[in-house]
Write an enzyme that holds these catalytic residues in place. Structure first.
Site, PDB file in Angstrom:
ATOM      1  N   ARG A  14       5.167  11.008  -2.225  1.00  0.00           N
ATOM      2  CA  ARG A  14       4.850  10.599  -0.859  1.00  0.00           C
ATOM      3  C   ARG A  14       6.079  10.770   0.048  1.00  0.00           C
ATOM      4  NH1 ARG A  14       4.713   4.411   1.291  1.00  0.00           N
ATOM      5  NH2 ARG A  14       4.127   4.938   3.409  1.00  0.00           N
ATOM      6  N   ASN A  72       8.196  -5.591  -1.305  1.00  0.00           N
ATOM      7  CA  ASN A  72       8.074  -4.465  -0.382  1.00  0.00           C
ATOM      8  C   ASN A  72       6.613  -4.422   0.025  1.00  0.00           C
ATOM      9  OD1 ASN A  72       7.954  -2.169   1.104  1.00  0.00           O
ATOM     10  ND2 ASN A  72       9.004  -0.849  -0.387  1.00  0.00           N
ATOM     11  N   ARG A 110       7.022   0.135  13.696  1.00  0.00           N
ATOM     12  CA  ARG A 110       7.645  -0.491  12.504  1.00  0.00           C
ATOM     13  C   ARG A 110       8.642  -1.585  12.904  1.00  0.00           C
ATOM     14  NH1 ARG A 110       5.867   3.028   8.399  1.00  0.00           N
ATOM     15  NH2 ARG A 110       5.669   5.121   9.227  1.00  0.00           N
ATOM     16  N   ASP A 148       1.709 -16.012   6.506  1.00  0.00           N
ATOM     17  CA  ASP A 148       1.231 -17.377   6.205  1.00  0.00           C
ATOM     18  C   ASP A 148       1.374 -17.674   4.715  1.00  0.00           C
ATOM     19  OD1 ASP A 148       0.650 -17.852   8.844  1.00  0.00           O
ATOM     20  OD2 ASP A 148      -1.507 -17.538   8.647  1.00  0.00           O
ATOM     21  N   TYR A 158      11.245   8.751   1.440  1.00  0.00           N
ATOM     22  CA  TYR A 158      11.216   7.726   0.387  1.00  0.00           C
ATOM     23  C   TYR A 158      11.844   8.180  -0.931  1.00  0.00           C
ATOM     24  CZ  TYR A 158       8.017   5.585   3.717  1.00  0.00           C
ATOM     25  OH  TYR A 158       7.470   5.046   4.860  1.00  0.00           O
ATOM     26  N   PRO A 171       0.783  -1.225   0.000  1.00  0.00           N
ATOM     27  CA  PRO A 171       0.000   0.000   0.000  1.00  0.00           C
ATOM     28  C   PRO A 171       0.826   1.293   0.000  1.00  0.00           C
ATOM     29  CG  PRO A 171      -0.086  -1.057   2.140  1.00  0.00           C
ATOM     30  CD  PRO A 171       0.554  -2.038   1.208  1.00  0.00           C
ATOM     31  N   ASN A 172       0.305   2.248  -0.738  1.00  0.00           N
ATOM     32  CA  ASN A 172       0.838   3.621  -0.815  1.00  0.00           C
ATOM     33  C   ASN A 172       2.120   3.741  -1.632  1.00  0.00           C
ATOM     34  OD1 ASN A 172      -1.227   4.818   0.933  1.00  0.00           O
ATOM     35  ND2 ASN A 172      -0.273   3.630   2.542  1.00  0.00           N
ATOM     36  N   GLU A 223      13.210  -9.319   0.866  1.00  0.00           N
ATOM     37  CA  GLU A 223      12.396  -8.230   1.425  1.00  0.00           C
ATOM     38  C   GLU A 223      13.085  -6.898   1.117  1.00  0.00           C
ATOM     39  OE1 GLU A 223      12.009  -8.496   5.669  1.00  0.00           O
ATOM     40  OE2 GLU A 223      10.819  -6.647   5.795  1.00  0.00           O
ATOM     41  N   ARG A 283      13.272   3.292  12.630  1.00  0.00           N
ATOM     42  CA  ARG A 283      12.157   4.250  12.673  1.00  0.00           C
ATOM     43  C   ARG A 283      11.263   4.021  13.901  1.00  0.00           C
ATOM     44  NH1 ARG A 283       9.557   4.539   6.868  1.00  0.00           N
ATOM     45  NH2 ARG A 283       8.518   6.306   7.886  1.00  0.00           N
ATOM     46  N   HIS A 331       4.178  -4.778   8.806  1.00  0.00           N
ATOM     47  CA  HIS A 331       4.112  -4.635  10.261  1.00  0.00           C
ATOM     48  C   HIS A 331       2.797  -5.132  10.856  1.00  0.00           C
ATOM     49  CE1 HIS A 331       7.518  -2.204   9.213  1.00  0.00           C
ATOM     50  NE2 HIS A 331       6.761  -1.306   8.591  1.00  0.00           N
ATOM     51  N   ALA A 340       3.303  -1.039   4.654  1.00  0.00           N
ATOM     52  CA  ALA A 340       2.767  -1.110   6.033  1.00  0.00           C
ATOM     53  C   ALA A 340       2.276  -2.505   6.400  1.00  0.00           C
ATOM     54  CB  ALA A 340       1.649  -0.090   6.202  1.00  0.00           C
ATOM     55  N   HIS A 356      12.867  -2.589   1.542  1.00  0.00           N
ATOM     56  CA  HIS A 356      12.256  -1.344   2.021  1.00  0.00           C
ATOM     57  C   HIS A 356      13.140  -0.186   1.576  1.00  0.00           C
ATOM     58  CE1 HIS A 356       9.309  -3.374   4.488  1.00  0.00           C
ATOM     59  NE2 HIS A 356      10.277  -4.163   4.911  1.00  0.00           N
ATOM     60  N   LEU A 357      12.513   0.881   1.130  1.00  0.00           N
ATOM     61  CA  LEU A 357      13.279   2.073   0.740  1.00  0.00           C
ATOM     62  C   LEU A 357      13.979   2.670   1.954  1.00  0.00           C
ATOM     63  CD1 LEU A 357      10.200   2.758  -1.127  1.00  0.00           C
ATOM     64  CD2 LEU A 357      12.252   3.438  -2.358  1.00  0.00           C
ATOM     65  N   SER A 358      13.224   2.763   3.058  1.00  0.00           N
ATOM     66  CA  SER A 358      13.800   3.266   4.316  1.00  0.00           C
ATOM     67  C   SER A 358      14.305   2.066   5.120  1.00  0.00           C
ATOM     68  CB  SER A 358      12.712   4.012   5.108  1.00  0.00           C
ATOM     69  OG  SER A 358      11.686   3.106   5.501  1.00  0.00           O
TER      70      SER A 358
HETATM   71  C1  DQA Z   1       8.377   0.990   3.604  1.00  0.00           C
HETATM   72  C2  DQA Z   1       8.524   1.057   5.132  1.00  0.00           C
HETATM   73  C3  DQA Z   1       7.206   0.798   5.811  1.00  0.00           C
HETATM   74  O1  DQA Z   1       7.359   0.910   7.230  1.00  0.00           O
HETATM   75  C4  DQA Z   1       6.156   1.804   5.382  1.00  0.00           C
HETATM   76  O2  DQA Z   1       4.907   1.500   5.949  1.00  0.00           O
HETATM   77  C5  DQA Z   1       6.060   1.935   3.906  1.00  0.00           C
HETATM   78  C6  DQA Z   1       7.304   1.926   3.113  1.00  0.00           C
HETATM   79  C7  DQA Z   1       9.689   1.352   2.886  1.00  0.00           C
HETATM   80  O3  DQA Z   1       9.818   0.987   1.714  1.00  0.00           O
HETATM   81  O4  DQA Z   1      10.542   2.009   3.469  1.00  0.00           O
HETATM   82  O5  DQA Z   1       4.994   2.136   3.355  1.00  0.00           O
HETATM   83  O6  DQA Z   1       8.048  -0.341   3.250  1.00  0.00           O
END
Ligand code: DQA
Length: 145
Positions: A19, A75, A112, A88, A24, A11-12, A99, A108, A81, A78, A101-103
């Site tokens: 964003r 990725n 998270r 599953d 990010y 999501p997002n 896995e 953080r 978490h 959210a 993640h940009l951050s």
């Molecule tokens: C994220 C880190 C997540 O905690 C956050 O909810 C995101 C982006 C990242 O790519 O850093 O939406 O997955």
């Protein structure tokens, strides 16, 4: 032809570019897809790239990857978490799971620090921004070689 690499985004992430750019960056998801497609194409492997804001759809795509993919780069944003359903589904896979993640979520907010993806992942790439996706593709290409 070998099975495609799947890259799934939660999501997002469709809003990357605008964003919270201070966290990010300004690279869009379309830019990320383009650079990953270029790397895969050069290696002669197909890449299937998806983004969804829906938890159930993400689970369905992970199940699809179990049958159709040679490796999964994820990725989950959210849902990383919060989603036991996602963990599953990931446990169904017998292929490498990277896995991304940009951050770096570990550096953080406390909420998270819960992570339902890492227990099922082969490894992870965190905190390198958009470049992390290219690093994950390169890692997968090495693993599959
Ligand atoms: C994220 C880190 C997540 O905690 C956050 O909810 C995101 C982006 C990242 O790519 O850093 O939406 O997955």
């Amino acid at each position: 032809m070998s099975k495609p690499i799947y890259i799934l985004n939660g999501p997002n992430l469709n809003r990357l570019g605008s964003r919270e750019p201070e966290i990010y960056g300004t690279t869009t998801l379309a830019d990320i897809e383009q650079s990953c497609q270029a790397l895969a194409q050069k290696a002669g492997i197909n890449l299937s790239f998806h983004q969804t804001n829906d938890e159930g759809e993400l689970v369905t795509l992970v199940q699809e990857a179990a049958d159709e993919a040679s490796a999964l780069i994820l990725n989950a944003a959210a849902y990383t978490h919060t989603s036991i359903a996602l963990l599953d589904a990931l446990k169904l896979l017998e292929i490498p799971i990277i896995e991304v993640h940009l951050s770096n979520p570990a550096a953080r907010e406390p909420f998270r620090q819960t992570n339902y993806v890492s227990p099922a992942a082969t490894s992870g790439v965190f905190g390198f921004g958009a470049v992390g996706y290219e690093m994950a593709v390169q890692a997968v290409l090495r693993l599959l070689d």
